[in-house]
Design an enzyme around this catalytic site. Structure first.
Site, short mmCIF file in Angstrom:
data_model
loop_
_atom_site.label_atom_id
_atom_site.label_comp_id
_atom_site.label_asym_id
_atom_site.label_seq_id
_atom_site.Cartn_x
_atom_site.Cartn_y
_atom_site.Cartn_z
N LYS A 280 0.84 -1.19 0.00
CA LYS A 280 0.00 0.00 0.00
C LYS A 280 0.88 1.25 0.00
O LYS A 280 1.86 1.33 0.73
CB LYS A 280 -0.89 0.01 1.25
CG LYS A 280 -2.33 -0.32 0.99
CD LYS A 280 -3.13 -0.20 2.28
CE LYS A 280 -4.58 0.10 1.97
NZ LYS A 280 -5.39 0.23 3.20
N GLU A 365 -19.81 -6.14 9.21
CA GLU A 365 -20.80 -5.39 9.98
C GLU A 365 -21.86 -6.30 10.60
O GLU A 365 -22.31 -6.05 11.73
CB GLU A 365 -21.48 -4.34 9.09
CG GLU A 365 -20.57 -3.20 8.68
CD GLU A 365 -19.72 -3.51 7.45
OE1 GLU A 365 -18.91 -2.66 7.07
OE2 GLU A 365 -19.89 -4.61 6.88
N ARG A 393 -25.71 -2.89 5.94
CA ARG A 393 -25.33 -4.28 5.73
C ARG A 393 -25.72 -5.16 6.92
O ARG A 393 -25.72 -6.39 6.82
CB ARG A 393 -23.82 -4.37 5.47
CG ARG A 393 -23.38 -3.64 4.21
CD ARG A 393 -21.88 -3.36 4.22
NE ARG A 393 -21.08 -4.56 4.08
CZ ARG A 393 -20.50 -4.95 2.95
NH1 ARG A 393 -20.64 -4.24 1.84
NH2 ARG A 393 -19.77 -6.05 2.91
#
Length: 618
Positions: A280, A365, A393
């Site tokens: 990243k 979630e 969600r």
């Protein structure tokens, strides 16, 4: 002139040497850094997949084949290298290009994304549809290791292995560490075991043994030996057990290696997973050193990486994190749960002082809410901090695991309302409407920092479920309004006018208060009611506040369908208050991305537009 500026994209990428592609990679990084330094965006994830993107475009035809990106955080290089290089400077700006994959924006965007872990499911759906319609093309789903923490990704992998469809899944892994010697050997092993010669021999041997006595037993033994080799030298045994051939790990910043692995993947009959290792923030030192900080950024100095945003008031997120930390210091049973968003929700503040009481469950979630319910039923006080858009969600778990059992879970919904540049996939537009209808669920809507802090303290003492919904950005403060205590279910009433009564739900007060003051300045008798709570709400006070009024005006930065305005209208009707009610909120359309001010003006939710509308009715 940079090499990228001389190319006809994306077609001419296939004609370049790998050395030239490396040059293009550097050009792409410069464009990403330059643009994000001005407009902000998901910098570190996109910098990490530049070579991977070039490898994909070297091997596949993005206009015909389908490259399905997960989330869209990784898609900036893809946008630049397909057909949006010249428009990339408009990234995330009003009327500019989206920060996420958007099929209506480009023919190269295969499937709209914003929430995570959908790429494998969508790709498999495309693969099955192609088989039904007879279309011949490659389907490649690209998913990050973070997205693999969500159950939906594994549901899709399980189904993919069961259906045994020809499809490629690229796992972009920027977290797992594999030592150089093991990685090198496993890379060689995967190349060998998926190369054309090995694949052809493997198939021929299978077909031959299938016709011989004991052939199936020999095949079973050979498969176990092969799996043992893969499992010993690579982390791919899980995927092999799910029914996918495994290639990797592949060095994701060597375009030639990525392209070779993808070419090998095409030789495999059935589903295959290509495991690509990336870093990243690659190519921008500040982002490499702190990828979490540069995951999503505002404008910054492209030389130092330092934010150029001026220090302002505390945000709602800051107030949440600081208040929760104060409460945790007094209540040893208070805990917090995050679904991979500790920094974004302010739980990093709590974690610094109480690291063993903050639980990051990953992008999960549904699990986060039921996990919290399990703690609540066992005597712990959980606060679940989640962006409003992601709470969608977990709606089933909110209803069945929390509300139905009447458990004292606190849902802290950050980014309620319009969120600006991230657009329709991230606007918190529906929370007021979908929570309003849930039994046992209290819903709190703070207008400012004082109310958010007070509501957190109320929630900490509750023995039933509640949700606190607040906005992104600076927390409101109103020095010219006396601070009054926040009491459960009680609205705040400002003024005593009778002609126009304004009802404000949550942080949209920052627009409604100027409307109220302007009405007074125009000599119009007005009253402003800050409802503070959606449920419970003192219906008697609401009805009395509007009784005798000529016009009632409601406003909320949430869906006008089923929202706070509808609640006010229902209360007035139930109490025999017959008055014209005009409602302001997010209309029944998806709102595009752009700056907050422009979006409010677009949907006539700014003070000026609300005043114009009132003028038409009085």
């Amino acid at each position: 002139m940079a090499l990228i500026d001389r190319l006809k994209l994306p077609a001419e990428l296939k004609e370049l040497s790998y050395e030239q592609l490396d040059e293009v990679a550097e050009d792409v990084r410069k464009v990403i850094i330059e643009t994000c330094s001005v407009s902000g965006g998901h910098l570190a994830p996109s910098l990490g997949v530049v070579e991977l993107t070039l490898g994909l475009l070297k091997v596949f035809d993005p206009g015909h084949d389908r490259i399905v990106w997960d989330v869209g955080h990784q898609s900036y290089a893809f946008k630049i290298l397909t057909d949006r290089k010249d428009r990339f400077s408009t990234l995330r700006q009003y009327k500019g290009i989206s920060g996420f994959i958007k099929p209506s924006e480009s023919k190269y965007d295969a499937f709209g994304v914003g929430h995570t872990s959908t790429s494998i499911s969508a790709g498999l759906g495309m693969r099955v549809a192609d088989d039904i319609t007879g279309r011949q093309r490659k389907i490649v789903s690209v998913i990050g290791d973070g997205a693999m923490t969500a159950g939906m990704a594994f549901e899709a992998l399980n189904n993919l292995g069961h259906l045994d469809k020809n499809m490629i899944v690229v796992l972009n892994d920027n977290e797992m560490s594999i030592s150089a010697n093991v990685g090198g050997f496993s890379h060689y092993l995967s190349n060998m075991m998926t190369g054309k010669f090995y694949t052809r021999v493997r198939k021929d041997v299978q077909e031959y043994l299938a016709t011989k006595p004991l052939g199936n037993r020999i095949l079973h033994l050979a498969k176990k030996m092969e799996e043992g080799m893969v499992g010993f030298f690579t982390p791919g045994i899980l995927f092999e057990e799910l029914g996918l051939r495994y290639i990797g790990p592949v060095q994701g910043h060597r375009i030639k290696d990525v392209a070779k692995a993808l070419e090998n993947a095409q030789n495999v009959d059935g589903p295959v997973l290509v495991h690509v290792m990336t870093r990243k923030g690659k190519g921008f030192e500040p982002a490499e050193a702190n990828p979490s900080k540069f995951h999503g950024v505002a404008s910054f100095d492209k030389c130092t990486g330092q934010s150029v945003k001026l220090a302002g008031k505390k945000s709602y997120t800051d107030v949440f994190g600081e208040t929760l930390t104060e409460l945790a210091a007094v209540n040893p049973r208070l805990v917090a749960v995050s679904a991979a968003m500790k920094d974004g929700t302010g739980l990093n503040i709590l974690e610094k002082k109480f690291p063993d009481r903050v639980f990051d469950v990953g992008i999960a979630e549904q699990h986060a809410v039921t996990f919290a319910a399990g703690m609540a039923i066992s005597g712990v006080k959980p606060f679940v901090a989640v962006y409003s858009t992601f709470a969608q969600r977990a709606y089933d778990q909110i209803i069945h695991d929390v509300a139905l059992q009447n458990l004292p879970v606190v849902l802290c919904l950050d980014r309620g309302g319009l969120v600006g540049a991230d657009g329709p996939t991230h606007h918190g537009a529906y929370d007021i409407s979908y929570l309003r209808c849930v039994p046992n669920m209290a819903v709190m809507l703070p207008k400012d920092a004082h109310e958010l802090e007070s509501m957190l303290r109320i929630a900490e003492k509750m023995q039933t479920p509640c949700a606190i919904r607040y906005a992104r950005g600076e927390a409101g403060s109103y020095d010219d309004i006396p601070v009054t205590p926040v009491e459960m279910g009680e609205p705040e009433i400002i003024g005593d006018g009778t002609d126009v009564v304004l009802f404000s739900a949550g942080h949209i007060f920052e627009e409604m208060y100027p409307v109220y003051k302007e009405l007074l300045a125009r000599g119009i008798s007005a009253k402003l009611v800050n409802i503070r709570f959606l449920k419970p709400l003192n219906a008697g006070k609401i009805a009395e506040a509007a009784r005798g009024a000529k016009l009632v005006v409601t406003a909320e930065e949430g869906s006008v369908k089923g929202g706070a305005g509808d609640e006010i209208a229902d209360i007035l009707m139930d109490n025999g208050v017959l008055v014209k009610v005009i409602k302001h909120g997010i209309p029944d359309i998806f709102i595009e991305h752009g700056d907050h001010k422009s979006l409010r003006r677009l949907i006539q939710l700014d003070a000026e537009s609300i005043l114009e509308n009132i003028g038409k009715h009085i």
